[in-house]
Design a protein around this motif. Structure first.
Motif, PDB file in Angstrom:
ATOM      1  N   HIS A 125      -1.407   4.833 -10.097  1.00  0.00           N
ATOM      2  CA  HIS A 125      -2.090   4.952 -11.604  1.00  0.00           C
ATOM      3  C   HIS A 125      -0.464   4.921 -12.591  1.00  0.00           C
ATOM      4  O   HIS A 125       0.367   4.321 -13.017  1.00  0.00           O
ATOM      5  N   SER A 126      -0.265   6.449 -12.367  1.00  0.00           N
ATOM      6  CA  SER A 126       1.068   6.412 -13.519  1.00  0.00           C
ATOM      7  C   SER A 126       2.598   5.427 -12.720  1.00  0.00           C
ATOM      8  O   SER A 126       3.163   5.280 -12.820  1.00  0.00           O
ATOM      9  N   GLY A 127       2.634   5.662 -11.229  1.00  0.00           N
ATOM     10  CA  GLY A 127       3.269   4.880 -10.048  1.00  0.00           C
ATOM     11  C   GLY A 127       3.394   3.664 -10.823  1.00  0.00           C
ATOM     12  O   GLY A 127       4.290   2.687 -10.089  1.00  0.00           O
ATOM     13  N   LEU A 131       6.634   0.150 -10.513  1.00  0.00           N
ATOM     14  CA  LEU A 131       6.088  -1.409  -9.590  1.00  0.00           C
ATOM     15  C   LEU A 131       7.291  -2.302 -11.184  1.00  0.00           C
ATOM     16  O   LEU A 131       7.704  -3.921 -10.288  1.00  0.00           O
ATOM     17  N   ARG A 132       6.439  -2.010 -12.282  1.00  0.00           N
ATOM     18  CA  ARG A 132       7.349  -2.492 -13.865  1.00  0.00           C
ATOM     19  C   ARG A 132       8.624  -2.776 -13.572  1.00  0.00           C
ATOM     20  O   ARG A 132       8.884  -3.810 -13.943  1.00  0.00           O
ATOM     21  N   GLU A 133       9.229  -2.296 -13.419  1.00  0.00           N
ATOM     22  CA  GLU A 133      10.377  -1.802 -13.094  1.00  0.00           C
ATOM     23  C   GLU A 133      11.648  -3.038 -12.523  1.00  0.00           C
ATOM     24  O   GLU A 133      12.451  -2.580 -12.329  1.00  0.00           O
ATOM     25  N   ALA A 134      10.324  -2.694 -11.220  1.00  0.00           N
ATOM     26  CA  ALA A 134      10.766  -2.865  -9.587  1.00  0.00           C
ATOM     27  C   ALA A 134      11.022  -4.605  -9.793  1.00  0.00           C
ATOM     28  O   ALA A 134      11.102  -5.211  -8.708  1.00  0.00           O
ATOM     29  N   LEU A 142       7.879  -5.874  -9.784  1.00  0.00           N
ATOM     30  CA  LEU A 142       6.915  -6.323  -8.463  1.00  0.00           C
ATOM     31  C   LEU A 142       5.559  -5.989  -8.554  1.00  0.00           C
ATOM     32  O   LEU A 142       4.592  -6.140  -7.895  1.00  0.00           O
ATOM     33  N   MET A 143       5.201  -6.272 -10.020  1.00  0.00           N
ATOM     34  CA  MET A 143       3.951  -5.292 -10.254  1.00  0.00           C
ATOM     35  C   MET A 143       3.080  -7.084  -9.758  1.00  0.00           C
ATOM     36  O   MET A 143       1.938  -6.943  -9.702  1.00  0.00           O
ATOM     37  N   ASP A 144       3.002  -8.279  -9.640  1.00  0.00           N
ATOM     38  CA  ASP A 144       2.359  -9.893  -9.182  1.00  0.00           C
ATOM     39  C   ASP A 144       2.237  -9.437  -7.489  1.00  0.00           C
ATOM     40  O   ASP A 144       1.191  -9.286  -7.231  1.00  0.00           O
ATOM     41  N   GLY A 145       2.983  -9.308  -7.274  1.00  0.00           N
ATOM     42  CA  GLY A 145       3.211  -8.362  -5.722  1.00  0.00           C
ATOM     43  C   GLY A 145       2.094  -7.758  -5.446  1.00  0.00           C
ATOM     44  O   GLY A 145       1.643  -7.340  -4.716  1.00  0.00           O
ATOM     45  N   PHE A 146       2.098  -6.809  -6.577  1.00  0.00           N
ATOM     46  CA  PHE A 146       1.550  -5.352  -6.320  1.00  0.00           C
ATOM     47  C   PHE A 146      -0.437  -5.737  -6.614  1.00  0.00           C
ATOM     48  O   PHE A 146      -1.226  -5.462  -6.228  1.00  0.00           O
ATOM     49  N   HIS A 147      -0.361  -7.358  -7.601  1.00  0.00           N
ATOM     50  CA  HIS A 147      -1.753  -6.879  -7.651  1.00  0.00           C
ATOM     51  C   HIS A 147      -2.456  -7.736  -6.448  1.00  0.00           C
ATOM     52  O   HIS A 147      -3.593  -7.909  -6.854  1.00  0.00           O
ATOM     53  N   ASP A 183       0.485  -1.761   3.153  1.00  0.00           N
ATOM     54  CA  ASP A 183       1.334  -3.131   2.352  1.00  0.00           C
ATOM     55  C   ASP A 183       1.737  -2.572   1.190  1.00  0.00           C
ATOM     56  O   ASP A 183       2.647  -3.585   0.841  1.00  0.00           O
ATOM     57  N   LEU A 184       2.196  -1.248   0.402  1.00  0.00           N
ATOM     58  CA  LEU A 184       2.869  -0.820  -0.173  1.00  0.00           C
ATOM     59  C   LEU A 184       4.363  -0.848  -0.176  1.00  0.00           C
ATOM     60  O   LEU A 184       5.470  -1.837  -0.812  1.00  0.00           O
ATOM     61  N   ARG A 185       4.310  -0.333   1.038  1.00  0.00           N
ATOM     62  CA  ARG A 185       5.709  -0.136   1.452  1.00  0.00           C
ATOM     63  C   ARG A 185       6.779  -1.348   2.147  1.00  0.00           C
ATOM     64  O   ARG A 185       7.164  -2.327   1.700  1.00  0.00           O
ATOM     65  N   ASP A 186       5.153  -1.990   2.587  1.00  0.00           N
ATOM     66  CA  ASP A 186       5.929  -3.253   2.526  1.00  0.00           C
ATOM     67  C   ASP A 186       6.511  -4.649   2.319  1.00  0.00           C
ATOM     68  O   ASP A 186       7.405  -5.526   2.208  1.00  0.00           O
ATOM     69  N   LEU A 187       5.734  -4.525   0.820  1.00  0.00           N
ATOM     70  CA  LEU A 187       5.827  -5.056  -0.248  1.00  0.00           C
ATOM     71  C   LEU A 187       7.834  -4.928  -0.813  1.00  0.00           C
ATOM     72  O   LEU A 187       8.797  -5.720  -1.089  1.00  0.00           O
TER      73      LEU A 187
END
Length: 369
Positions: free
Chosen positions: A47-49, A53-56, A58-63, A103-107
């Motif tokens: 959630h807050s994290g 991912l936005r600062e990184a 990586l939001m497209d990859g996260f979604h 999956d998040l770690r791999d991203l």
């Protein structure tokens, strides 16, 4: 002026990624031999994290890897009474989606330049600008960041605080390929988390993105030697399952069926924490992120705080690339306040789960008023 990060978990990798986005190099030293050397656990509620991912970038990859359906929840009492069922609409916003930790770690790993992570580098000691490894090697650093978890080798450079047992012990199980092997249990658990809350113990079953359901049986108000005195034979999976079922007398047969159907891997995990509100005098060349800095009860905040730690430290270093001490002070001021609040909230949740009438209290928490 090398930025050395110890630990390739979420916090350390988020830091390395944000530094890379801002044109700053770092090296991540990880004791595991490779990214696949061991399992990475189950699902995370991010959630807050998401800000990290936005600062990184990586939001497209996260979604692409996030599971909105993982927000579904069912809360029951041991006799089978359904207290709460929340089913997430398919078009609901991804406010608290579940994502597989692996999956998040791999991203994050895939977003870093080759060679950023140095696998097989177990740190044995650090200080005075040098890291020392189990293989006899060493490496210099200008800034050392401990992202190495609960048993951090870097933390002693800053504080004498050590994790302590919370009186909460978990036995972790797994049902692989549940839809094919146990379709009736798969339907019962649903798409998200299935939580049975009794007095002094609970069972949580959680759908994972790879077709598994992870099952955790929690025992509260335990002593540090509970695993040794519980009568669970850890070297015999079938006997361990039988003993676990014995420890749930009177529970609905559907719930103990989850234990009976589990695979032959039975893992014990004692829950430990650092003192809520832990701080230390700022050092010019060392700091901590994630569990190394603020280990807290596992109620959905730890991974989010670790991601934010890494991203916000990265932003502070990008704002002060020639002044590591100033960047560390800026980061720690914000981190101490943010994570102290999260740790105290997590502690209150832990107290609720371990208290009499926990199911009703949890229901009131999820449905206030």
């Amino acid at each position: 002026m090398t930025i050395a990060i110890v630990g390739a978990g979420l916090g350390g990798l988020a830091l390395a990624r944000v530094l890379h986005v801002h044109g700053l190099e770092s090296v991540v030293y990880e004791r595991e031999a490779s990214r696949d050397a061991r399992g990475q656990g189950g699902m995370l509620d991010i959630h807050s994290g998401q800000r990290a991912l936005r600062e990184a970038g990586l939001m497209d990859g996260f979604h692409a890897i996030a599971r909105g359906a993982g927000q579904d929840m069912r809360l029951l009492e041991p006799d089978g009474t359904l207290l709460l069922q929340e089913d997430t609409p398919d078009d609901a916003p991804l406010l608290r989606p579940e994502v597989d930790r692996a999956d998040l770690r791999d991203l994050l790993l895939d977003s870093l330049p080759d060679g950023t992570v140095r696998w097989g580098h177990a740190v044995t000691s650090a200080g005075d600008g040098s890291l020392h490894f189990a293989d006899g090697g060493s490496a210099p650093y200008g800034l050392l960041v401990g992202a190495d978890g609960a048993n951090s080798r870097v933390r002693p450079l800053l504080t004498d605080a050590r994790p302590t047992h919370t009186g909460h012990d978990v036995v972790e199980l797994c049902i692989s390929d549940i839809d094919r092997r146990h379709p009736e249990l798969a339907a019962m658990v649903g798409r998200g988390t299935y939580w049975v809350m009794g007095d002094g113990l609970s069972l949580a079953a959680q759908r994972n993105g790879d077709g598994r359901v992870r099952v955790g049986v929690s025992f509260y108000n335990t002593r540090e030697d509970w695993f040794a005195t519980s009568g669970i034979p850890w070297d015999d999976a079938a006997a361990a399952r039988k003993r676990l079922i014995e420890l749930l007398p009177g529970w609905d047969a559907r719930f103990v069926a989850l234990i009976a159907a589990s695979d032959d891997t039975v893992v014990s995990r004692s829950i430990t924490t650092l003192p809520a509100g832990l701080t230390w005098p700022s050092a010019p060349d060392v700091t901590l992120v994630g569990d190394a800095a603020h280990l807290m009860p596992p109620v959905g905040e730890g991974a989010n705080m670790a991601l934010l730690d890494g991203a916000l430290l990265g932003l502070a270093l990008a704002a002060h690339p020639l002044d590591f001490p100033a960047a560390v002070r800026e980061y720690e001021r914000e981190m101490f306040e943010r994570t102290s609040a999260a740790a105290r909230m997590s502690g209150r949740m832990q107290e609720m789960l371990s208290s009499p009438g926990a199911a009703e209290k949890l229901l009131a928490f999820f449905q206030p008023g």
